[in-house]
Write an enzyme that holds these catalytic residues in place. Structure first.
Site, short mmCIF file in Angstrom:
data_model
loop_
_atom_site.label_atom_id
_atom_site.label_comp_id
_atom_site.label_asym_id
_atom_site.label_seq_id
_atom_site.Cartn_x
_atom_site.Cartn_y
_atom_site.Cartn_z
N ASN A 1 0.79 -1.21 -0.05
CA ASN A 1 -0.13 -0.08 0.07
C ASN A 1 1.10 1.28 0.06
O ASN A 1 1.45 1.63 1.12
CB ASN A 1 -0.89 -0.10 1.16
N LYS B 1 0.07 3.98 -0.31
CA LYS B 1 -0.63 5.36 0.22
C LYS B 1 -0.40 6.53 -0.50
O LYS B 1 -0.15 6.32 -1.97
CB LYS B 1 -0.29 5.49 1.70
N HIS C 1 -9.31 1.13 4.80
CA HIS C 1 -8.10 1.27 5.51
C HIS C 1 -8.57 2.37 6.67
O HIS C 1 -9.21 3.11 6.62
CB HIS C 1 -7.12 1.79 4.55
N GLU D 1 -6.99 4.57 7.90
CA GLU D 1 -6.72 6.12 7.35
C GLU D 1 -8.15 6.73 6.45
O GLU D 1 -8.29 7.69 7.06
CB GLU D 1 -5.42 6.08 6.42
N GLU E 1 -5.42 -4.99 10.25
CA GLU E 1 -4.19 -4.07 10.38
C GLU E 1 -4.73 -3.47 11.88
O GLU E 1 -5.58 -2.30 11.98
CB GLU E 1 -4.33 -2.99 9.61
N GLY F 1 2.47 2.06 10.77
CA GLY F 1 3.57 3.27 10.54
C GLY F 1 4.21 3.58 11.82
O GLY F 1 4.96 4.50 11.98
N SER G 1 3.55 -2.73 10.40
CA SER G 1 5.09 -2.34 10.26
C SER G 1 5.57 -3.54 9.88
O SER G 1 6.70 -4.12 10.45
CB SER G 1 5.45 -2.07 11.78
N GLY H 1 2.78 -1.18 4.19
CA GLY H 1 2.99 0.35 3.67
C GLY H 1 4.48 0.62 3.47
O GLY H 1 4.93 0.44 2.45
N GLY H 2 5.19 1.39 4.50
CA GLY H 2 6.25 1.67 4.31
C GLY H 2 7.59 0.84 3.70
O GLY H 2 8.23 1.11 2.77
P1 13P Z 1 2.98 0.29 7.76
O1 13P Z 1 3.60 -0.98 6.86
O2 13P Z 1 3.85 1.59 7.11
O3 13P Z 1 3.06 0.32 9.03
O4 13P Z 1 1.57 0.34 6.96
C1 13P Z 1 0.66 -0.56 7.22
C2 13P Z 1 -0.41 -0.14 6.33
O5 13P Z 1 -1.20 0.63 6.72
C3 13P Z 1 -0.70 -0.85 5.19
O6 13P Z 1 -2.09 -0.79 4.60
#
Ligand code: 13P
Length: 251
Positions: free
Chosen positions: A10, A12, A96, A98, A168, A174, A214, A235-236
């Site tokens: 993802n 983002k 998600h 967010e 999640e 994050g 993470s 994510g990251g």
């Molecule tokens: P991180 O892997 O950066 O923690 O993000 C997870 C996420 O929100 C994937 O949708």
């Protein structure tokens, strides 16, 4: 039936167009003959280009990060499922945390989005997960149960079977704090048993449940090694080709 294992990224709101194409190309080039499915969740502006890049690679697909629930109409700034489909994406990330938190997406709206995605024959990657306070109060299973009941469990069996779930925990997104493999396994098992209660053991056994929060090369193997964890939503670490490729290889 063996469950589909997936490493999904993802991105983002990261990477401009050129950076996004470069990242997708590096992942496509590095995928080789990996048997596991990888999905790139990219910004809407990148969907068409990245779809073109992944088309050449077996087991690499593209996801949108959101969509509108209506088929079309006067919704300035929004993107429909038909538009997403028309540029070659097969998946849509929905719910998600967010989107829930910053854009006020609630259960009912998400149920409508799930329906629209399925009607267009795309696949929802439906996110669920609890905030820290709920985890600390030990009511996380009830929290996730409500998310599933209100936005997914209205589906008929044949439609539910298409859905991918991503658990999640918000406190792990994050933050660098990953759920322990045992915490992830416990929740995934609980989700599977909720699905078994609502549908059947057979449906629960074939539902792909991803863990997100993470995930990185250093912890992916242990997380993905849990019996009920079928991969990750990353994510990251999906923003660096080398890291994401390592995660894809972690099954
Ligand atoms: P991180 O892997 O950066 O923690 O993000 C997870 C996420 O929100 C994937 O949708």
């Amino acid at each position: 039936m063996k469950r589909q294992q997936i490493a999904a990224g993802n991105w983002k709101m990261n990477k401009d167009y050129k950076e996004g194409r470069d990242l997708a190309k590096a992942i496509a080039d590095g995928m080789g003959n990996s048997e596991n499915l990888a999905i790139l969740g990219v910004p809407a502006t990148h969907l068409k280009a990245v779809s073109g890049i992944v088309k050449k690679v077996a087991n690499l697909e593209v996801a949108a990060q959101n969509c509108h629930q209506a088929e079309s109409g006067a919704y300035t700034g929004e993107i429909s499922v038909g538009m997403i489909k028309s540029v070659g994406a097969k998946y849509v990330i929905l719910g998600h945390s967010e989107r829930r938190e910053y854009f006020n997406e609630g259960h009912e709206l998400l149920a409508a989005k799930v329906n629209t995605v399925l009607e267009k024959r795309l696949i929802p990657i439906f996110c669920c997960g609890e905030p820290l306070a709920i985890r600390e109060a030990d009511t996380h299973v009830a929290h996730v149960k409500q998310q599933l009941e209100e936005s997914l469990f209205h589906l008929k069996t044949k439609d539910f079977r298409k859905v991918v779930i991503a658990y999640e925990p918000i406190w792990a997104i994050g933050t660098g704090v990953t759920a322990s493999p045992a915490q992830a396994q416990d929740m995934h098992k609980a989700i599977r048993s909720l699905i078994a209660d609502r549908y059947s053991v057979a449906v629960a056994d074939e539902t792909t449940i991803l863990y997100g929060g993470s995930v990185k090369p250093a912890n992916a193997k242990e997380l993905f090694g849990q019996p009920d964890v079928d991969g990750g939503l990353v994510g990251g670490a999906s923003l660096k080709a080398a890291d994401f490729l390592q995660i894809i290889d972690s099954f």
